[in-house]
Design a protein around this motif. Structure first.
Motif, short mmCIF file in Angstrom:
data_model
loop_
_atom_site.label_atom_id
_atom_site.label_comp_id
_atom_site.label_asym_id
_atom_site.label_seq_id
_atom_site.Cartn_x
_atom_site.Cartn_y
_atom_site.Cartn_z
N GLY A 1 -94.32 -0.74 -61.76
CA GLY A 1 -93.18 -2.04 -61.65
C GLY A 1 -93.96 -2.01 -60.33
O GLY A 1 -93.82 -3.27 -60.07
N LYS B 1 -86.64 -10.33 -63.79
CA LYS B 1 -85.67 -9.50 -64.88
C LYS B 1 -86.67 -9.19 -65.73
O LYS B 1 -86.98 -7.46 -66.31
CB LYS B 1 -84.11 -9.15 -64.26
CG LYS B 1 -84.05 -7.96 -64.23
CD LYS B 1 -82.23 -7.12 -63.49
CE LYS B 1 -81.97 -5.76 -63.47
NZ LYS B 1 -81.24 -6.13 -62.19
N MET C 1 -89.94 -8.17 -66.11
CA MET C 1 -90.24 -6.78 -65.84
C MET C 1 -89.50 -6.13 -66.52
O MET C 1 -90.71 -5.57 -67.08
CB MET C 1 -89.06 -6.42 -64.15
CG MET C 1 -89.87 -5.39 -64.04
SD MET C 1 -91.29 -4.59 -63.09
CE MET C 1 -91.78 -5.32 -61.16
N ILE C 2 -88.61 -5.97 -67.47
CA ILE C 2 -87.96 -5.55 -68.04
C ILE C 2 -88.57 -5.57 -70.04
O ILE C 2 -89.63 -4.75 -70.24
CB ILE C 2 -86.85 -5.82 -69.17
CG1 ILE C 2 -85.66 -5.58 -67.85
CG2 ILE C 2 -86.12 -5.36 -69.96
CD1 ILE C 2 -84.09 -6.00 -67.72
N LEU D 1 -92.10 -3.98 -68.75
CA LEU D 1 -91.74 -2.05 -69.22
C LEU D 1 -91.16 -1.52 -70.43
O LEU D 1 -91.98 -0.61 -70.68
CB LEU D 1 -90.15 -1.64 -67.71
CG LEU D 1 -90.70 -1.74 -66.37
CD1 LEU D 1 -89.91 -1.45 -65.49
CD2 LEU D 1 -91.79 -1.15 -65.92
N LEU E 1 -86.25 3.39 -73.63
CA LEU E 1 -86.08 2.61 -72.91
C LEU E 1 -85.12 2.30 -71.35
O LEU E 1 -86.55 2.63 -70.64
CB LEU E 1 -85.55 1.28 -73.28
CG LEU E 1 -85.59 -0.04 -73.22
CD1 LEU E 1 -86.77 -0.35 -72.44
CD2 LEU E 1 -84.29 -1.17 -73.36
N ARG F 1 -88.00 4.19 -68.98
CA ARG F 1 -89.24 3.13 -69.22
C ARG F 1 -88.90 2.45 -67.88
O ARG F 1 -89.58 1.37 -67.22
CB ARG F 1 -89.63 2.19 -70.19
CG ARG F 1 -90.74 3.00 -71.33
CD ARG F 1 -91.05 2.13 -72.14
NE ARG F 1 -92.34 2.01 -72.78
CZ ARG F 1 -91.90 2.10 -74.44
NH1 ARG F 1 -91.33 2.33 -75.10
NH2 ARG F 1 -93.33 2.63 -74.90
N LEU F 2 -86.83 2.04 -67.88
CA LEU F 2 -86.27 1.42 -66.96
C LEU F 2 -86.76 2.47 -65.26
O LEU F 2 -86.61 1.44 -64.60
CB LEU F 2 -85.68 0.62 -67.40
CG LEU F 2 -85.12 -0.12 -68.53
CD1 LEU F 2 -84.31 -0.98 -69.04
CD2 LEU F 2 -86.51 -1.08 -68.66
N GLY G 1 -87.86 4.67 -63.26
CA GLY G 1 -89.01 5.00 -62.64
C GLY G 1 -88.69 3.49 -61.84
O GLY G 1 -88.54 3.95 -60.88
N HIS G 2 -88.68 2.41 -62.43
CA HIS G 2 -88.63 1.32 -61.42
C HIS G 2 -87.51 0.94 -60.89
O HIS G 2 -87.43 0.58 -59.79
CB HIS G 2 -89.28 -0.04 -62.10
CG HIS G 2 -89.76 -1.02 -60.96
ND1 HIS G 2 -90.60 -1.47 -60.57
CD2 HIS G 2 -88.43 -2.84 -61.14
CE1 HIS G 2 -90.50 -2.63 -59.65
NE2 HIS G 2 -89.18 -3.01 -60.50
N TYR G 3 -86.17 1.28 -62.01
CA TYR G 3 -84.94 0.58 -60.74
C TYR G 3 -84.23 1.96 -60.13
O TYR G 3 -83.47 1.24 -59.63
CB TYR G 3 -84.06 0.11 -62.55
CG TYR G 3 -84.78 -1.39 -62.35
CD1 TYR G 3 -84.48 -2.32 -61.42
CD2 TYR G 3 -85.58 -1.20 -63.66
CE1 TYR G 3 -85.91 -3.70 -62.37
CE2 TYR G 3 -85.95 -2.90 -64.16
CZ TYR G 3 -86.18 -3.79 -63.32
OH TYR G 3 -86.29 -5.08 -63.84
#
Lengths: 236, 103
Positions: free
Chosen positions: A95, A103, A106-107, A110, B21, B24-25, B27-29
């Motif tokens: 990331g 956003k 990025m989504i 990911l 999902l 996957r989100l 980690g970054h957020y």
């Protein structure tokens, strides 16, 4: 970013080009998942839906195996979560290399993150120009499409198999996960974690049976990893 | 009966997809916002995939006979030299050969 202005078209094409080397390994892997879905009672629609939404072979394999054995839903969901837990670490690592991104971008990035995109993306990020969204998506989208094609091939192939045991499908999942685990053998303390998890899981499997061995072995491995950890910064 | 089974499988796929999902989100957020992570926590998190995946090999090992054990041992040997997918098929080849010869 202006001095490192990237050619978006070329970045995308570079990503596509770098994905080609992985197609041959992704194809049989996706076909395995598709065939496994059929042998565990999935319909073609359900198997393709799973590949479209998950795009994560190890967890798809786990889902079909545990579903076929008749485990309760919460156990299967927990196993999917645990097997995909590495994605949390992947996401944290990739990331920041992709930033700054809107956003939705990025989504979307990911959403298609998996082992190959992580490794290839981090390598690309070492260049002065960094890792572009276009490169990352060029790579990931090819793999995504190949994954769907491979799953469909597996579904067709799976429907031709009358006795899964006759081609060794009953041992596919254990072999597959043993080999995935062997892929981590360079990491610190992996041999110890391997033995503690397997040992505890084995005892609990004898004592309480499935599915408790999964949670017990998993927690034992985490605990021993935490106990023997040294305070250096690991490369997440 | 058949319909309820289908519905539960569809639900499982959707929930599994959401969980995937979220991983996957997260980690970054989430995780990336919490640095530095205590090293013991980090080690425990890093251990999750291996610690869980190896437990999935346990039932086949405990319930299997010599053909299954040799197949798993061969898989470990193959993993040292061969690419992942090749090693999978080679180990299954060993299994089928052993079964063919009645082990």
């Amino acid at each position: 970013m202006t001095q490192l202005q990237v050619n978006r078209g070329k970045e995308f094409r570079d990503g596509v080009k770098d994905s080609l080397a992985f197609i041959l390994s992704v194809l049989p892997y996706g076909a395995i998942v598709g065939a496994l879905g059929v042998s565990n009672g999935g319909s073609p629609f359900e198997i393709m839906l799973q590949s479209t939404l998950f795009f994560a072979g190890a967890s798809q394999t786990v889902m079909w195996e545990l579903y076929g054995l008749g485990n309760p839903q919460w156990v299967i969901v927990l196993a999917i979560f645990a097997v995909n837990f590495r994605m949390v670490l992947y996401s944290a690592a990739i990331g920041r290399k992709l930033e700054p991104l809107s956003k939705p971008k990025m989504i979307s990035a990911l959403y298609i993150l998996q082992d190959i995109s992580l490794a290839t993306g981090l390598k690309r990020a070492e260049r002065p120009a960094g890792l572009s969204y276009e490169y990352y998506m060029g790579l990931g989208l090819v793999l995504y499409v190949v994954w769907l094609v491979a799953s469909a091939i597996g579904v067709i192939f799976g429907q031709l198999i009358e006795d899964p045991k006759s081609i060794g499908l009953d041992m596919l999942v254990p072999v597959y996960f043993l080999l995935l685990v062997m892929g981590f053998r360079g990491k610190s303390n992996m041999a110890l974690i391997f033995m503690v998890s397997a040992g505890v899981a084995g005892l609990v499997y004898l004592w309480l049976g499935s599915p408790y061995h999964i949670a017990a072995g998993g927690l034992a491995g985490m605990l021993i990893a935490a106990l023997v950890a040294k305070p250096e910064r690991m490369n997440v | 009966m058949f319909e309820t089974l289908e519905a539960s499988l569809l639900l499982l796929i959707v929930i599994g997809a959401i969980v995937t999902l979220l991983n996957r989100l997260a980690g970054h957020y989430v995780l990336a916002r919490f640095e530095p992570i205590p090293y013991r926590v980090e080690a425990a998190l890093e251990a999750v995939p291996v610690a869980v995946m190896i437990t999935l090999v346990v039932p086949a090992t405990m319930d299997g006979g010599s053909a299954e054990w040799i197949c798993l041992a061969a898989a470990i040997l193959f993993s040292l030299r061969l690419p992942f997918v090749v090693a999978v098929f080679a180990a299954l080849g060993v299994l089928l050969a052993l079964r063919y010869f009645g082990l």
